[in-house]
Motif scaffolding. Structure first.
Motif, short mmCIF file in Angstrom:
data_model
loop_
_atom_site.label_atom_id
_atom_site.label_comp_id
_atom_site.label_asym_id
_atom_site.label_seq_id
_atom_site.Cartn_x
_atom_site.Cartn_y
_atom_site.Cartn_z
N LEU A 611 50.55 26.00 19.40
CA LEU A 611 50.98 27.30 19.90
C LEU A 611 49.81 28.26 19.90
N PHE A 612 49.62 28.95 21.02
CA PHE A 612 48.64 30.02 21.10
C PHE A 612 49.41 31.31 21.34
N VAL A 613 49.32 32.25 20.41
CA VAL A 613 50.06 33.51 20.50
C VAL A 613 49.09 34.66 20.40
N SER A 614 49.22 35.61 21.32
CA SER A 614 48.33 36.77 21.25
C SER A 614 48.94 37.96 21.98
N PRO A 615 48.83 39.15 21.40
CA PRO A 615 49.14 40.35 22.17
C PRO A 615 48.00 40.63 23.15
N ILE A 616 48.33 41.19 24.30
CA ILE A 616 47.32 41.62 25.27
C ILE A 616 47.49 43.11 25.45
N THR A 617 46.55 43.87 24.95
CA THR A 617 46.68 45.33 24.89
C THR A 617 45.94 46.06 26.00
N CYS A 618 45.07 45.34 26.72
CA CYS A 618 44.31 46.00 27.79
C CYS A 618 44.01 45.01 28.90
N SER A 619 43.66 45.51 30.06
CA SER A 619 43.36 44.69 31.23
C SER A 619 41.88 44.30 31.22
N ARG A 836 60.13 23.12 22.93
CA ARG A 836 61.47 22.64 22.62
C ARG A 836 61.50 21.36 21.78
N HIS A 837 60.34 20.77 21.49
CA HIS A 837 60.34 19.57 20.67
C HIS A 837 58.97 19.41 20.01
N LYS A 838 58.86 18.42 19.14
CA LYS A 838 57.68 18.29 18.29
C LYS A 838 56.38 18.13 19.08
N GLY A 839 56.43 17.43 20.19
CA GLY A 839 55.21 17.20 20.95
C GLY A 839 54.92 18.27 21.97
N ASP A 840 55.74 19.30 22.04
CA ASP A 840 55.58 20.35 23.05
C ASP A 840 54.49 21.33 22.62
N TRP A 841 53.92 22.04 23.58
CA TRP A 841 52.91 23.05 23.28
C TRP A 841 52.91 24.11 24.36
N SER A 842 52.52 25.32 23.98
CA SER A 842 52.59 26.43 24.94
C SER A 842 51.79 27.61 24.41
N ALA A 843 51.53 28.55 25.32
CA ALA A 843 50.91 29.83 24.96
C ALA A 843 51.94 30.93 25.15
N ILE A 844 51.92 31.92 24.25
CA ILE A 844 52.82 33.07 24.34
C ILE A 844 51.94 34.31 24.37
N LEU A 845 52.00 35.03 25.46
CA LEU A 845 51.17 36.21 25.66
C LEU A 845 52.08 37.44 25.75
N LEU A 846 51.82 38.43 24.90
CA LEU A 846 52.67 39.61 24.77
C LEU A 846 51.92 40.83 25.30
N PHE A 847 52.31 41.30 26.49
CA PHE A 847 51.60 42.37 27.18
C PHE A 847 52.15 43.74 26.77
N ASP A 848 51.49 44.39 25.87
CA ASP A 848 51.83 45.77 25.50
C ASP A 848 51.02 46.11 24.25
N THR A 849 50.51 47.34 24.21
CA THR A 849 49.71 47.74 23.04
C THR A 849 50.55 47.70 21.76
N ARG A 850 51.87 47.88 21.87
CA ARG A 850 52.73 47.93 20.69
C ARG A 850 52.87 46.56 20.02
N TYR A 851 52.59 45.48 20.76
CA TYR A 851 52.67 44.16 20.14
C TYR A 851 51.58 43.92 19.11
#
Length: 895
Positions: A611-619, A836-851
C-alpha cells in the motif's frame, strides 16, 4: 488446522481472523455490545476471493451458540447429580437415577430434531385428507393473468361502521382484524399455524420451542445471500454430544444448522399481480387489499394460508429448515408448492438457530411485531454497520410535499362525494378531522416565501393552527386511521374511478397501483401526535410551490435502537470500515457504561508494502489544493487538480478510481476541464482522455452498465487501463470491489463534509452540542456530589464556573468531532473499495491540505494509517510523485 477446528472454520484462518473470532466469542459470552472493524476481502490462504469476515462472523458466533447449549446441558446434569448426592440413597440407586435423569435431559434436547419428525407426521395426516378431496392443483394457479380478479365493486371501499374509540371497527360480515387487513378466518388459521404475536398456543406435539438464536442483519438481500453461501461451508458438531448418539438411532435425523431467511413481501411474493408493482409500499398495500375482509373470496390472494392448503404450509416450513436456503430459494419453494413464502416462513422462526434478515425488518419495531420476532436474550449481529445510524434515522424520517397534501385532499373530496350519505357518527367526525389537518398543513406551506432554497425549523404547533384543529384529539384520530383503513379505501376507490374514466374494461389492463398518499401523510400525523425531543420538523421552500415540503428528521438514533440493545443478550456491529468509532459510543450507546462495550479494529491481511498512501497538498505548480466550501469552486483550484492528476496518471498502471465529494461538484469540475482554453489548446479533459479512457458516474447512470464498460476497458488494454470518476456516498462507493487491476490507485478529492449552512445540519450539530453539554453537566454534578470537602460551597461555585466554561469547549469539540467522523466514515468506505485480498496492492492518494492534519489522519482505518509513514509531513508534489513511481516500479519487478 487446530485453531480452525476450535472454531469449526473450514480453512486455516489468519491470526487476525482468529483474534476476531475469539473477541466475538467472548463478547457474546459476556453479553456485551461489540463494535468490530474487519477489512472486507480477507481472502483465505487456500481459497482466494472468499470473504474472511463473513466466515469469521459465522464461525465465531455459531461456535458460541453450540458451546453454550452444551454448557447448559452439562450444568443441568451437574445440578441433577448434586441433588442426588444430597439424598441418603444406595450408590446403585443414585447411579440409576443419575442415568435416568440424564437420559431425560438428552431426550429433551434431542426433541429439537425429533419434533421435526413429528411435524412431518402431522403433515402427512393433513396431506392424506387433502388427497381424498379435490386436487389442490386444480384450485391454485401461478399464472393468474387471465383471471378477472381486478373487477371490483366500489361498495367494497365503503367504511365499516365505527362504533366507539375503544372498540374500533366492527365488520358486519366477518369481524375481520382491521389492523392487519385480514379476515377473521385467515386470522384464526394463522394463529393456529403460529403466525405473528397473536398466535395461539399449539398442541405440544407440533409446537416448536423458541430456540436460542442469532439474528444476522445486513443492508441488502444480495449481501445476505453471500452470507448464506458462507454458512453452507461450515460443519458444526452437535450441540449436545449425547444427542448425537440419540440421533444415530434414527437414520433420518441429523442435527444440521437450522437457518431461515426472512424477507419483505417485495422479495417473497409469488402473486404476479402484487410482485410486479414497483415499490415496496405499493406491494404491501396491494397484498393487504387482496386480504381485505370485504374482498370477495374468489378475488383474494390464492396463495394465502387457508384450510385447503394447511398441509402445504406445514410442508413449506419443514423444507425451509431442512437445508440452508437463501431468499431466492424460498421464493422458488413457494412457487413449487403454491403457497405464500412471506407468510409461510413465520412459524419456522422459533426452531431456527440463525435467522438472516434485512435492515428494515430488524430496525423497525412495527416490522418485528408484525413478524412476531422476539429479540429477548437472543444475539443480534448487524453487518455493514457503518451506516447503521443513518439507516435508523432514515427509517424514522418523514417528508411530505405540498403536492402530496393537495392530492390527498382531492382524493378525499372524490371519496366523500360518493360515500357522504354513508358516513355517520364517528366516521363523519374523523374524516372531517383529517380534512382539517390536511388544510392546516397546506395553509402553512402555501404561506411560505417560495424563494428557491428557503428553509428553516418549524414547530408542530405552527402546522396545527388551522380552523378547529385545536379541538382534535390526535391520539384518537391515529387509532381511527389505523383501524378504519381509510387511506387504502380512498386510494382504492379513486383508482377504480380513474379506470372507469379511461374506458378500461375492468380486466386490470394498464392499471398502475399507487401508494395511498394518505398513508404516507399519516406518518407525518403520527409525528405531530407526539413530536419526540430527539427529532425536528423542517420546511423547504421551492419556486415550484407544489414541491415545497415539510420534513421530520430524527436527530438521535440511540433511543430507537435502545430497545434492541436492552432486549438482546449481545449486539454486535460489524463492518469492513467502521473507523472512526467514537460516534458509536457517543451517538448510539451514550447510556451504556464503557465496560459493556468491546471494540476491535483488525488489521488487513496485506503487508504495509502493498500500500502506498499519501496526502497531496499542492499541485506541480505549488498551488495549494484546498477543497473547502469557500475555495473549492475557484478555477485555479479546479485547474490545479486536473494538472495534478494529469501528471500522475502516466505512472499508474491499469485502473484508477477518483472519488469526488458530490455529484454536483464532479459535474462542475468535468465541465471546467472540458472547456477549451483556446482554439489551439487541448482541454484538460481531452489530455486526460489521451492517457486513459474516461468513465463518469452520474445520478442517472446505470451502475452495472458503467462497471461493465470500465472493467472491459481495463481488461482490454495493457498497462494503460482506464480512469473512473465516482462520488463518495454514491452507488460505486459502497459494496463494489475494485480489486486487482480495477483499482491500482484510488484518489479522493477533498473531504465530503455535510453542508454546515443547511437548517438540518445546524439542528443536528446543535443537538450534538446539547447532548454533550448535558453529559458534561451530569459528570460534573456526580463529581461534585462525591466530594466531601469542608469548603463545599466555594468549591461548588468554582466547579460550576469551570464546568460552564468547559461545557462550551466540550460541546464545540463534540460538534466538530461529529462532523469529522461522519465525513471520514464516508471517505474510508470509498478507500476500502480497493485492496480486497492478501495479494492485492494499490496506491491511495488524498487530495486536500487537510489530509496532512493529524486529527484527520487519526480517523483513517489503522491498516491505512500504518502505511502513511511520515505522511503527516506536508510533502511536495515532486516527492509524492517520486514515491508513487518507485512503488509501482517495485510491484512491476515483483510480478
Amino acid at each position: 488446522m487446530e485453531a480452525a477446528k476450535k472454531f469449526h472454520h473450514p480453512y486455516e484462518p489468519y491470526d487476525i481472523q482468529l483474534q476476531f473470532m475469539r473477541t466475538l466469542y467472548d463478547c457474546i459470552e459476556q453479553g456485551k455490545v461489540g463494535i468490530f472493524e474487519s477489512p472486507t476481502g480477507e481472502d483465505l490462504p487456500l481459497q482466494p476471493r472468499l470473504s474472511g469476515k463473513s466466515l469469521s462472523l459465522a464461525c465465531g458466533s455459531l461456535t458460541w451458540l453450540r458451546d453454550h447449549k452444551r454448557k447448559e446441558f452439562d450444568e443441568s446434569i451437574a445440578a441433577i447429580e448434586g441433588e442426588l448426592q444430597d439424598d441418603d440413597e444406595p450408590e446403585w440407586m443414585v447411579q440409576h437415577s443419575r442415568e435416568e435423569k440424564k437420559n431425560q435431559v438428552v431426550q429433551a434436547r434431542a426433541e429439537l430434531e425429533v419434533k421435526l419428525e413429528k411435524i412431518r407426521q402431522h403433515e402427512r395426516k393433513i396431506r392424506d385428507r387433502q388427497e381424498n378431496g379435490p386436487p389442490l392443483t386444480k384450485k391454485r394457479k401461478l399464472d393468474d393473468s387471465g383471471n378477472d380478479v381486478d373487477a371490483v365493486d366500489d361498495e367494497q371501499f365503503a367504511l365499516d361502521e365505527y362504533e366507539s374509540d375503544d372498540e374500533g371497527i366492527k365488520s358486519k360480515a366477518t369481524g375481520g382484524d382491521a389492523a392487519l387487513g385480514l379476515s377473521k378466518e385467515t386470522q384464526a388459521l394463522m394463529q393456529k399455524l403460529g403466525y405473528g404475536l397473536s398466535a395461539l398456543p399449539k398442541a405440544e406435539d407440533v409446537e416448536a420451542e423458541d430456540e436460542l438464536k442469532i439474528y444476522f442483519c445486513s443492508r441488502t438481500h444480495s449481501q445476505l445471500c453471500q452470507f448464506v453461501n458462507e454458512l453452507r461451508r461450515i460443519d458444526l458438531p452437535a450441540a449436545i454430544p449425547a444427542v448425537q448418539e440419540e440421533v444415530k438411532k434414527k437414520a433420518s435425523l441429523h442435527e444440521e444448522l437450522k437457518h431461515l431467511s426472512l424477507g419483505s413481501r417485495k422479495n417473497l411474493c409469488i402473486n404476479s399481480r402484487v410482485s410486479s408493482l414497483k415499490t415496496v409500499t405499493a406491494v404491501n398495500e396491494k397484498c393487504l387489499e387482496l386480504q381485505d375482509a370485504k374482498t370477495p373470496k374468489e378475488k383474494k390472494c390464492q396463495f394465502m394460508p387457508n384450510k385447503e392448503n394447511e398441509g402445504t404450509v406445514l410442508d413449506f416450513q419443514h423444507h425451509a429448515l431442512a437445508k440452508i436456503r437463501d431468499i431466492e430459494d424460498l421464493g422458488a419453494l413457494g412457487k413449487k408448492l403454491g403457497v405464500c413464502p412471506y407468510y409461510a416462513t413465520r412459524p419456522a422462526v422459533k426452531p431456527s438457530e440463525i435467522v438472516t434478515l434485512p435492515y428494515p425488518l430488524l430496525l423497525q419495531k412495527t416490522a418485528r411485531e408484525a413478524l412476531g420476532l422476539s429479540l429477548k436474550n437472543h444475539i443480534v449481529i448487524i453487518d455493514e454497520a457503518h451506516n447503521l445510524m443513518d439507516a435508523i434515522s432514515g427509517i424514522h424520517t418523514v417528508e411530505v410535499s405540498l403536492q402530496q397534501l393537495q392530492l390527498a385532499r382531492a382524493q378525499l373530496t372524490t371519496y366523500l362525494q360518493r360515500f357522504r350519505n354513508r358516513l355517520k357518527g364517528k366516521n363523519r367526525v374523523y374524516v372531517t378531522q383529517v380534512v382539517r389537518l390536511l388544510d392546516s398543513i397546506t395553509t402553512f406551506l402555501q404561506a411560505l416565501d417560495h424563494k428557491e432554497g428557503g428553509e428553516g425549523v418549524v414547530q408542530a404547533t405552527e402546522l396545527l393552527k388551522g380552523k378547529g384543529v385545536d379541538q382534535i384529539n390526535l391520539y384518537k384520530l391515529m387509532h381511527y386511521l389505523q383501524g378504519s383503513k381509510l387511506a387504502r379505501k380512498v386510494e382504492g376507490y379513486v383508482s377504480l374511478e380513474q379506470q372507469k374514466q379511461q374506458g378500461l374494461n375492468n380486466t386490470g389492463a394498464g392499471k398502475e397501483v399507487t401508494v395511498p398518499v394518505l398513508t404516507h401523510i399519516t406518518n407525518l400525523f403520527m409525528v405531530l401526535t407526539n413530536p419526540a425531543r430527539e427529532g425536528r420538523l423542517f420546511y423547504t421552500a421551492a419556486e415550484d410551490k407544489t414541491q415545497t415540503k415539510v420534513k421530520y428528521m430524527l436527530l438521535d438514533p440511540s433511543e430507537h435502537f435502545r430497545e434492541i440493545v436492552e432486549e438482546a443478550r449481545a449486539v454486535i456491529l460489524v463492518g469492513g470500515t467502521m473507523s472512526p468509532m467514537s460516534d458509536y459510543l457517543t451517538q448510539l450507546f451514550p447510556y451504556l457504561d464503557s465496560t459493556l462495550i468491546t471494540t476491535l479494529s483488525c488489521g488487513h491481511v496485506i503487508p504495509t508494502s502493498n500500500l502506498f498512501v499519501s496526502p497531496i497538498t499542492c499541485s506541480p505548480q505549488n498551488t495549494d489544493l484546498n477543497f473547502t466550501f469557500a475555495s473549492r469552486n475557484s478555477t485555479s483550484t479546479i485547474t490545479a487538480l486536473g494538472e495534478s492528476i494529469l501528471r500522475l496518471l502516466p505512472h499508474i498502471p491499469h485502473g484508477c478510481v477518483v472519488f469526488f465529494p458530490s455529484y454536483a461538484y464532479l459535474e462542475k469540475v468535468v465541465s471546467h476541464w472540458q472547456a477549451t482554453p483556446s482554439p489551439s489548446t487541448q482541454s484538460l479533459w481531452s489530455r486526460l482522455q489521451g492517457i486513459k479512457p474516461l468513465f463518469k458516474e452520474s445520478q442517472n447512470t446505470g451502475t452495472e452498465e458503467l462497471l461493465s464498460a470500465y472493467t472491459s476497458s481495463v481488461s482490454d488494454t495493457a498497462d494503460g487501463g482506464a480512469l473512473l470518476f465516482a462520488v463518495i456516498g454514491g452507488r460505486l462507493s459502497e459494496g463494489i470491489n475494485f480489486s486487482d487491476r480495477l483499482g491500482r490507485c484510488v484518489m479522493v478529492i477533498g473531504l465530503p463534509y455535510a453542508n454546515p449552512n443547511t437548517a438540518e445540519q445546524k439542528a443536528k450539530l446543535a443537538y450534538v452540542e446539547e447532548k454533550a453539554a448535558a453529559a458534561a453537566a451530569a459528570a460534573a454534578s456526580a463529581s461534585a456530589a462525591a466530594s466531601a470537602s469542608a469548603s463545599a460551597t466555594s468549591a461548588s461555585a468554582s466547579s460550576t464556573a469551570s464546568t460552564f466554561s468547559g461545557g462550551r469547549m466540550v460541546t464545540g469539540a463534540a460538534a466538530r468531532e461529529y462532523s469529522d467522523n461522519a465525513c471520514m466514515r464516508a471517505v474510508n468506505q470509498a478507500i476500502g473499495r480497493a485492496v480486497r485480498h492478501k495479494g492485492d496492492w494499490s496506491a491511495i492518494l488524498l487530495f486536500d491540505t487537510r489530509y496532512a492534519q493529524k486529527r484527520i489522519q487519526e480517523k483513517l482505518p489503522g491498516w491505512i494509517e500504518a502505511s502513511l509513514g511520515d505522511g503527516s509531513r506536508a510533502r511536495g508534489f515532486g516527492e509524492v510523485e517520486a514515491g508513487l513511481k518507485a512503488f509501482y516500479a517495485g510491484k512491476k519487478a515483483e510480478n
